[in-house]
Scaffold this motif. Structure first.
Motif, mmCIF file in Angstrom:
data_model
loop_
_atom_site.group_PDB
_atom_site.id
_atom_site.type_symbol
_atom_site.label_atom_id
_atom_site.label_comp_id
_atom_site.label_asym_id
_atom_site.label_seq_id
_atom_site.Cartn_x
_atom_site.Cartn_y
_atom_site.Cartn_z
ATOM 1 N N THR A 42 0.839 -1.188 0.000
ATOM 2 C CA THR A 42 0.000 0.000 0.000
ATOM 3 C C THR A 42 0.876 1.241 0.000
ATOM 4 O O THR A 42 1.819 1.320 0.769
ATOM 5 C CB THR A 42 -0.910 0.015 1.240
ATOM 6 N N PRO A 43 0.607 2.224 -0.864
ATOM 7 C CA PRO A 43 1.425 3.433 -0.906
ATOM 8 C C PRO A 43 1.535 4.106 0.446
ATOM 9 O O PRO A 43 0.619 4.037 1.269
ATOM 10 C CB PRO A 43 0.678 4.321 -1.917
ATOM 11 N N ARG B 34 -4.299 2.733 -3.723
ATOM 12 C CA ARG B 34 -3.839 2.484 -5.076
ATOM 13 C C ARG B 34 -2.819 1.346 -5.082
ATOM 14 O O ARG B 34 -1.620 1.565 -4.981
ATOM 15 C CB ARG B 34 -3.222 3.760 -5.675
ATOM 16 N N TYR B 35 -3.300 0.154 -5.210
ATOM 17 C CA TYR B 35 -2.412 -1.002 -5.228
ATOM 18 C C TYR B 35 -2.586 -1.734 -6.546
ATOM 19 O O TYR B 35 -3.694 -2.106 -6.915
ATOM 20 C CB TYR B 35 -2.719 -1.934 -4.065
ATOM 21 N N GLU C 288 -3.273 -5.617 7.997
ATOM 22 C CA GLU C 288 -3.296 -7.079 8.023
ATOM 23 C C GLU C 288 -3.094 -7.614 9.441
ATOM 24 O O GLU C 288 -3.733 -8.583 9.854
ATOM 25 C CB GLU C 288 -2.242 -7.646 7.065
ATOM 26 N N ARG C 289 -2.189 -6.994 10.178
ATOM 27 C CA ARG C 289 -1.945 -7.468 11.548
ATOM 28 C C ARG C 289 -3.142 -7.166 12.452
ATOM 29 O O ARG C 289 -3.488 -7.977 13.324
ATOM 30 C CB ARG C 289 -0.670 -6.843 12.096
ATOM 31 N N SER C 290 -3.787 -6.031 12.243
ATOM 32 C CA SER C 290 -4.977 -5.714 13.029
ATOM 33 C C SER C 290 -6.103 -6.686 12.708
ATOM 34 O O SER C 290 -6.804 -7.163 13.608
ATOM 35 C CB SER C 290 -5.432 -4.274 12.737
ATOM 36 N N TRP C 291 -6.256 -6.993 11.431
ATOM 37 C CA TRP C 291 -7.305 -7.933 11.020
ATOM 38 C C TRP C 291 -7.020 -9.339 11.555
ATOM 39 O O TRP C 291 -7.932 -10.064 11.951
ATOM 40 C CB TRP C 291 -7.406 -7.939 9.499
ATOM 41 N N LYS D 85 -8.503 -7.151 -1.101
ATOM 42 C CA LYS D 85 -8.509 -6.537 0.222
ATOM 43 C C LYS D 85 -7.275 -5.649 0.380
ATOM 44 O O LYS D 85 -6.303 -5.808 -0.364
ATOM 45 C CB LYS D 85 -8.533 -7.607 1.313
ATOM 46 N N PRO D 86 -7.307 -4.707 1.329
ATOM 47 C CA PRO D 86 -6.134 -3.840 1.530
ATOM 48 C C PRO D 86 -4.908 -4.652 1.911
ATOM 49 O O PRO D 86 -4.994 -5.539 2.761
ATOM 50 C CB PRO D 86 -6.566 -2.928 2.684
#
Length: 229
Positions: free
Chosen positions: A58-59, A65-66, A106-109, A99-100
């Motif tokens: 992720t920028p 914008r990935y 990712e760690r929070s999810w 997904k983002p």
């Protein structure tokens, strides 16, 4: 303010994912065929090209914008290392871009859903740990995946390599439903090796697997174009 906006974006994305019950591909399917729930795999490469340890997908400005095409050099390198199609690896990255792919997100999810996947190739821990055995990235942890997209690409390529070895030595000249070998491998990436073998024998995929395959076919030309940039 920027940090607040990024935090709000992650919270909104997490809420959206929770609302629709999205998890990494490979979640259990429902009636109408076989979807499967087997783990998938992705690994960690040495730093190379534009993707290096610590390089988020992720920028840095927190936008969404990935584009997997930014990792075309790593896809080409590690697909060839693993003896699989670079186009297939790239198409799968496009499939997994739903997904983002931000390390903090990712760690929070993962704290909310411990069985979630990590990295731009959405790899589960068990799948990654199995794939890395005896490989050049054997000393790398699954927890490295969010921060190292190149590792995720490398592990995904080697997982596809392992799936290919689990297909029958002699595939029918015309595979059921007109699948190509690469499409079977993509279905294996999504649903696991056992389901992949069943599809090769003529089993019908369930709705989730069919959607994954249709998405892959839609990404096929895009993947080829990304590798030619």
């Amino acid at each position: 303010m920027r940090n607040q906006r990024r935090a709000a974006t992650r919270l909104a994305a997490a809420a959206a994912l929770a609302a629709v019950g999205l998890t990494a591909c490979g979640s259990g399917g429902s009636g109408g065929g076989t979807d499967g729930g087997a783990d998938r795999k992705a690994g960690r490469p040495a730093a190379s090209g534009t993707a290096s340890p610590g390089a988020s997908a992720t920028p840095a400005d927190g936008s969404s914008r990935y584009d997997p095409a930014r990792y075309a050099p790593q896809v080409d390198r590690y697909a060839r290392e693993a003896g699989v199609s670079p186009r297939l690896v790239m198409a799968i990255l496009y499939n997994e871009a739903y997904k983002p792919h931000d390390p903090e997100f990712e760690r929070s999810w993962q704290k909310i859903k411990p069985d979630s996947a990590f990295g731009i190739a959405n790899m589960h821990r068990a799948a990654y740990d199995e794939t890395k055995r005896g490989r050049p990235f054997a000393d790398r942890s699954w927890f490295d995946l969010p921060d190292d997209p190149a590792l995720a690409v490398r592990a995904a390529a080697w997982y596809l390599h392992d799936l290919a070895r689990q297909l029958p030595a002699q595939l029918p000249a015309q595979l059921p439903d007109g699948y190509t070998k690469d499409e079977l491998l993509a279905l294996g990436y999504n649903t696991g090796a056992g389901n992949m073998a069943a599809f090769a024998r003529g089993a019908r995929p369930g709705p989730q697997a069919r959607t994954y395959l249709n998405t892959l076919r839609g990404n096929w030309d895009k993947a080829q174009a990304a590798l030619k940039r």
